[in-house]
Design an enzyme around this catalytic site. Structure first.
Site, short mmCIF file in Angstrom:
data_model
loop_
_atom_site.label_atom_id
_atom_site.label_comp_id
_atom_site.label_asym_id
_atom_site.label_seq_id
_atom_site.Cartn_x
_atom_site.Cartn_y
_atom_site.Cartn_z
N ARG A 112 50.54 36.79 41.03
CA ARG A 112 49.17 36.30 41.14
C ARG A 112 49.26 34.87 41.65
NH1 ARG A 112 44.15 36.61 36.94
NH2 ARG A 112 44.15 38.68 37.88
N HIS A 162 42.21 41.50 45.65
CA HIS A 162 42.54 41.92 44.28
C HIS A 162 42.59 43.46 44.26
CE1 HIS A 162 43.19 41.62 40.11
NE2 HIS A 162 42.03 41.18 39.67
N ASP A 189 30.74 39.46 40.28
CA ASP A 189 31.94 38.71 39.88
C ASP A 189 31.50 37.25 39.75
OD1 ASP A 189 34.54 37.80 39.42
OD2 ASP A 189 35.11 37.82 41.55
N ARG A 238 42.21 49.18 34.05
CA ARG A 238 43.28 48.37 34.65
C ARG A 238 44.63 48.89 34.15
NH1 ARG A 238 42.41 43.36 36.60
NH2 ARG A 238 44.47 43.81 37.43
N1 CP Z 1 39.84 41.06 36.25
C1 CP Z 1 40.98 40.37 36.11
O1 CP Z 1 41.84 40.37 36.99
O2 CP Z 1 41.08 39.71 34.94
P1 CP Z 1 42.21 38.63 34.58
O3 CP Z 1 41.97 37.44 35.45
O4 CP Z 1 41.98 38.31 33.13
O5 CP Z 1 43.55 39.23 34.83
N1 NVA Z 2 37.15 36.14 41.89
C1 NVA Z 2 37.78 35.85 40.62
C2 NVA Z 2 38.36 37.08 40.04
C3 NVA Z 2 38.99 36.92 38.69
C4 NVA Z 2 39.60 38.18 38.17
C5 NVA Z 2 38.85 34.79 40.83
O1 NVA Z 2 39.57 34.85 41.84
O2 NVA Z 2 38.96 33.90 39.99
#
Ligand code: CP
Ligand code: NVA
Length: 303
Positions: free
Chosen positions: A103, A130, A222, A290
């Protein structure tokens, strides 16, 4: 499939196979059974950003499948690309582990890891996309709506990483996506073009959330401020004010439209508490999925 970086690079067959495996493994584990296909395998989890769902679901999925995982914060290794180049991190990790989940802020960091890694690399969210989230999303839609093909998803909010992966998965699964974003926050035209090249007329953009949710089977939102954009929070709160998923907006959607959010949800901003907690909300099923998708992906890539 050697890596999982973007939905756009997967074939429809691969995605359907992953969905089917997610459903099968979900049923299998709910029945109290175990598939220890990853015994002796280790996954490295590289995180430049915070996470609840992604981190825990990947770690639990590895444990469920008989393997193990190592959580690595940037400071543990002196920063990603700081103490040593990304290409060296990729090659060193490849000598120790069987898969790398990353990530990152820049999508290019994940691409570089993939170029130099000898083991599968999984995109666990970058500023660009994502894909694991989008696959859990379609699994949730499939469970709640009984099908994917021909459904309409309305995405209300920022044209961000989550919106982009949703656009690609909708195109692959023959669904329609109406995105309502304020001026200046729309999903880029290149990404829309990619989606619409995969399947014509998948994505339409509008500035009118009411228009987007009309006839929608799913209304998705989101955060207005993604990780790394915290300095813009105040401005974004003003710019997105008319793009909140609330009771007034949902009155324009079919009565049984499902409400989705990848989480974390900022109640009072992109969604009201009333809508997040309403009977139409499937956000916790979505979060649970997930784990079910992650298990399938790890089995597919690492076993
Ligand atoms: N939706 C999602 O990716 O959540 P986290 O940021 O908690 O992993
Ligand atoms: N768009 C958000 C998603 C978090 C899971 C971010 O990138 O922070």
């Amino acid at each position: 499939m050697d890596n999982f970086l973007s939905i756009k690079d997967c074939s429809v067959e691969q995605l359907n196979e992953l969905l089917k495996l997610s459903v099968d493994l979900k049923r299998f584990y709910k029945a109290g059974r175990q598939d220890l296909c990853l015994q002796g395998k280790t996954l490295a989890l590289l995180f430049e950003k915070a996470s609840l769902r992604t981190r825990i679901s990947f770690q639990v999925a590895m444990t469920d499948l008989g393997g193990s995982s190592i959580y690595i914060k940037p400071e543990d290794i002196g920063g990603i690309g700081k103490r040593e180049p990304v290409k060296d991190i990729a090659r060193v990790l490849s000598r120790y582990v069987h898969g790398i989940m990353a990530r990152t802020f820049e999508h290019d960091t994940i691409v570089r890891l993939t170029e130099y890694s000898d083991v599968p690399v999984i995109n666990a969210l970058s500023d660009w996309s994502h894909p694991c989230q989008a696959m859990a999303d379609v699994l949730t839609i499939l469970e709640h709506c009984g099908k994917l093909e021909g459904l309409k998803v309305a995405y209300v909010g920022d044209g961000n990483n989550v919106a982009r992966s949703l656009a690609f998965v909708c195109a692959k699964m023959n669904m329609k996506l109406a995105i309502a974003s304020p001026e200046g926050y729309q999903l880029d035209t290149d990404s829309i073009q990619i989606a619409n090249n995969i399947c014509p007329d998948t994505v339409v953009q509008t500035n009118d959330p009411k228009k987007a949710v009309a006839g929608a089977n799913v209304v998705y939102t989101d955060t207005w401020t993604s990780m790394g954009q915290e300095d813009e929070k105040e401005k974004r709160a003003k710019d997105f004010k008319a793009f909140q998923v609330n009771a007034e907006l949902m009155a324009n959607a079919p009565a049984d439209a499902k409400i989705m959010h990848c989480l974390p949800a900022y109640r009072g901003y992109e969604i009201t508490d009333e809508m997040a907690e309403s009977k139409n909300s499937v956000i916790f099923d979505q979060a649970e999925n997930r784990l079910h998708f992650q298990r399938a992906l790890l089995k597919r890539l690492l076993s």
